[in-house]
Design a protein around this motif. Structure first.
Motif, PDB file in Angstrom:
ATOM      1  N   GLU A 271     -17.931 -85.084  -9.320  1.00 53.79           N
ATOM      2  CA  GLU A 271     -19.260 -84.600  -9.698  1.00 53.79           C
ATOM      3  C   GLU A 271     -19.516 -84.829 -11.183  1.00 53.79           C
ATOM      4  O   GLU A 271     -18.616 -84.676 -12.021  1.00 53.79           O
ATOM      5  N   ARG A 272     -20.769 -85.167 -11.497  1.00 48.69           N
ATOM      6  CA  ARG A 272     -21.146 -85.491 -12.867  1.00 48.69           C
ATOM      7  C   ARG A 272     -21.045 -84.303 -13.831  1.00 48.69           C
ATOM      8  O   ARG A 272     -20.538 -84.457 -14.953  1.00 48.69           O
ATOM      9  N   PRO A 273     -21.536 -83.103 -13.476  1.00 51.09           N
ATOM     10  CA  PRO A 273     -21.459 -81.985 -14.423  1.00 51.09           C
ATOM     11  C   PRO A 273     -20.039 -81.634 -14.847  1.00 51.09           C
ATOM     12  O   PRO A 273     -19.836 -81.065 -15.917  1.00 51.09           O
ATOM     13  N   VAL A 274     -19.072 -81.962 -14.008  1.00 52.28           N
ATOM     14  CA  VAL A 274     -17.673 -81.692 -14.338  1.00 52.28           C
ATOM     15  C   VAL A 274     -17.273 -82.467 -15.588  1.00 52.28           C
ATOM     16  O   VAL A 274     -16.653 -81.930 -16.509  1.00 52.28           O
ATOM     17  N   SER A 325     -22.532 -80.027  -3.682  1.00 52.50           N
ATOM     18  CA  SER A 325     -22.388 -80.380  -5.087  1.00 52.50           C
ATOM     19  C   SER A 325     -22.870 -79.259  -5.994  1.00 52.50           C
ATOM     20  O   SER A 325     -23.679 -78.415  -5.606  1.00 52.50           O
ATOM     21  N   ARG A 326     -22.393 -79.290  -7.224  1.00 54.73           N
ATOM     22  CA  ARG A 326     -22.757 -78.256  -8.193  1.00 54.73           C
ATOM     23  C   ARG A 326     -24.243 -78.364  -8.534  1.00 54.73           C
ATOM     24  O   ARG A 326     -24.740 -79.428  -8.908  1.00 54.73           O
ATOM     25  N   GLY A 327     -24.925 -77.238  -8.440  1.00 51.01           N
ATOM     26  CA  GLY A 327     -26.359 -77.222  -8.718  1.00 51.01           C
ATOM     27  C   GLY A 327     -26.691 -77.400 -10.178  1.00 51.01           C
ATOM     28  O   GLY A 327     -27.866 -77.580 -10.529  1.00 51.01           O
ATOM     29  N   SER A 328     -25.679 -77.400 -11.047  1.00 47.97           N
ATOM     30  CA  SER A 328     -25.934 -77.592 -12.469  1.00 47.97           C
ATOM     31  C   SER A 328     -26.173 -79.051 -12.829  1.00 47.97           C
ATOM     32  O   SER A 328     -26.547 -79.352 -13.960  1.00 47.97           O
ATOM     33  N   ASP A 329     -25.961 -79.955 -11.889  1.00 45.39           N
ATOM     34  CA  ASP A 329     -26.283 -81.352 -12.127  1.00 45.39           C
ATOM     35  C   ASP A 329     -27.791 -81.499 -12.330  1.00 45.39           C
ATOM     36  O   ASP A 329     -28.588 -80.934 -11.573  1.00 45.39           O
TER      37      ASP A 329
END
Length: 634
Positions: A271-274, A325-329
């Protein structure tokens, strides 16, 4: 509301491009890579809570010393456990020794330049430490050692197994992970042997041969000869004992992979935000691995992108964006908000456009962003009505009239709370069901009984179990005029075979509703026809096109007819409050998430032949299981 469907895995990789002394001097510790891997894994904890593992490779180690290290653990606290176990190796050393890079390189495990982490969810039902990644294949030649992990599920493992046995191989275990490891390991052996022959041709001997091999191994050759025949969704990551690192994405782009590189590191995650959070990056600093592409870092730290497989029908998974996926993306947040906003009109219709007596809420927390979108949609609709109402007042409205109009607003409340977790030691059926109904609690007197409609938005409705056992029952205690259950995803009608744990069609409330409607309307023979059609599809030769015959089950019914049947099936006994279901449309899904067209959960349009074959086989298994049960009941 369904928290028991799982993404199978998350991956994380880091390659340090500078000597460990560089990180000790700049960041105050040679453990920079190890610490960053820990952050990356914790930030992806949502992707795997059944187990976790990490591996590390130490470059330039001398014979007689370990250079590949691995730690694995099971359970929800596995990430904490594996890193705690790593640090246990260091507790008997002084702070001076731990700060000495030369000492660490010579004496401490996991003091390496390559790091790889994995978080596991099983889609096979198999458990135990032996199933936790990374997997390791050992050899006395450094370059032949292979450590591998991945986020994947292969749909044609039977074909691969048959191919290997036809070649004379005898795999010990029938699983995609093991077979992939052995096949890739075999191709790595061949690549090493190719370079061995080249070294001999150059007249090299002894240690010089080994050095030549380690400097000239081409991981791209290994991947091209390994991955050609696999069907499925995957991101496969690996490290070799000689210091090669790689990650490859499936040619349909079903499973995601993001990477970042500068002059200090190369890093990859699911995941990108990671990556953004771990390395303090902007969104545009990070790239996504293309379909069929591999990120390869050789022993010398030279990074390259290589096209291993030709891209196929682009089918990046949309359900991943909605649910896992993380919603912070940045993009995922916008997509989920849009999914909720698009449901404004059907929800307004469901409540008779009575916004004054409608309360909006959400369950579970993953639906929160879609809830914001629905709230924004309601607000826009109300604002338009305000303008019309004020314009209709004429040129001399009273303050009271204007105030009454502008005071109209969206009503939203935190209606439901996740309160307890059902403990598995309670096995008696009635007790377990009673406790399940109390998993959520409600905010009492947050709506006007028998006057207010209650709208609850969820990210998806899969099995409907939580709705039946808990949500509807407990919301009924508020005595709303009507309950509207909203799904930001379309109706989930078909299983997944690319890494998400929902393989059986009869697990879906939509499928069960369709089957009941067929029986209700005297159309049950259609199930027999679908069964025969599925058998014909799975019997087709490998070069024949295959279709999803299960789609016929849904053709006689509209979405509204299925919704009404679902409510009939899920309504708890004794509940009198009217309930309506509102689902996202497939067209709405693609409008909100245009760059991720993979929609097989909702349409049955599987991007690979293996997916098509397995959905037909799943119906065959379901049909035969039901008929065996019927025979036993006679």
């Amino acid at each position: 509301m369904e928290k028991n469907i799982h993404e199978d895995c998350g991956v994380a990789m880091i390659r340090l491009l500078k000597p460990l002394e560089y990180y000790q001097e700049k960041y105050g510790t040679w453990m920079y890579g190890l610490n960053k891997l820990y952050l990356m894994m914790e930030k992806q904890h949502n992707r795997g809570q059944e187990g976790a593992g990490l591996a590390s490779v130490k470059l330039d180690s001398l014979p007689g010393n370990e250079y590949m290290f691995r730690e694995r653990a099971e359970g929800k606290n596995a990430v904490t456990e594996i890193f705690a176990n790593v640090h246990k190796h260091y507790r008997d050393f002084s702070q001076e020794q731990l700060s000495d890079v030369s000492f660490a390189k010579s004496n401490l495990p996991f003091a390496g330049e390559l790091y790889m982490g994995h978080l596991r969810y099983s889609t096979t039902g198999k458990s135990g430490l032996s199933y936790v990644h990374p997997f390791l294949r050992r050899n006395n030649w450094k370059a032949k050692n292979l450590c591998m992990c991945g986020n994947f599920n292969m749909t044609n493992i039977g074909d691969i197994f048959e191919k290997l046995t036809d070649q004379g191989q005898c795999p010990r275990i029938y699983s995609d992970t093991y077979i992939l490891l052995e096949l890739m390991g075999h191709r790595l052996d061949r690549e090493v042997e190719r370079n061995f022959v080249e070294a001999q041709k150059l007249g090299l001997e002894k240690r010089a041969v080994t050095d030549y091999i380690e400097e000239h191994v081409q991981v791209s050759n290994v991947l091209k000869t390994t991955m050609q025949d696999f069907d499925g969704g995957y991101v496969i990551c690996g490290q070799t004992g000689s210091g090669e690192m790689f990650a490859i994405r499936d040619p349909w782009a079903i499973r995601p992979a993001f990477y970042y590189r500068n002059d200090e590191i190369v890093a990859l995650a699911s995941e990108r935000p990671v990556l953004q959070t771990t390395f303090d990056l902007e969104c545009n600093d990070i790239q996504e691995l293309d379909p069929g592409q591999a990120l390869i870092v050789n022993r010398r730290g030279e990074c390259s992108l290589q096209q291993i497989l030709e891209p196929r029908n682009y089918s990046a998974c949309s359900f991943e964006r909605i649910y896992f996926s993380r919603g912070s993306d940045r993009d995922i947040y916008k997509e989920r908000e849009q999914l909720g906003r698009q449901l404004t009109e059907p929800v307004l219709k469901a409540v008779g456009y009575d916004t004054s007596h409608t309360v909006l809420s959400f369950i579970p927390n993953t639906a929160e962003v879609a809830f914001y979108g629905l709230v924004h949609g309601f607000k826009e609709w109300i604002d338009k009505k305000k303008v019309e109402q004020i314009a209709a007042l004429g040129t001399d409205p009273s303050a009271e009239e204007v105030y009454r109009i502008i005071h109209q607003d969206v009503r939203s409340e935190k209606v439901a709370w996740k309160d307890i977790k059902l403990r598995t030691f309670i096995t008696e059926g009635n007790s377990r069901n009673d406790l399940a109904s109390h998993v959520y609690d409600i905010t009492y007197e947050c709506i006007k009984p028998y006057e207010d409609n209650l709208v609850i938005i969820d990210d998806s409705i899969v099995r409907g179990t939580t709705l039946k056992e808990s949500i509807l029952r407990i919301l009924d205690r508020l005595h709303p005029k009507k309950i509207v259950v909203v799904s930001s995803a379309p109706q989930i009608r078909f299983p997944d075979y690319y890494g998400i744990d929902m393989p059986c069609p009869d697990e879906f409330c939509v499928f069960r509703a369709a089957v009941e409607l067929l029986h209700d309307r005297g159309m049950a023979p259609l199930l027999d026809e679908v069964y025969e059609a599925c058998r014909k599809e799975v019997a087709k030769a490998k070069d024949e096109p295959i279709v999803n015959a299960v789609r016929t089950v849904y053709k006689p019914f509209t979405v509204d007819e299925l919704n009404k049947k679902i409510i009939e099936m899920l309504r708890p006994e004794g509940m009198t409050t009217p309930v309506e279901l509102v689902f996202q449309s497939v067209e709405g899904l693609h409008h909100a998430i245009p760059d991720h067209p993979g929609d097989w959960y909702f349409t049955g349009n599987y991007p690979t032949r293996g997916g098509m074959r397995l959905v037909n086989q799943a119906f065959i298994d379901y049909y035969e299981r039901v008929h065996r049960h019927s025979e036993r009941m006679k």
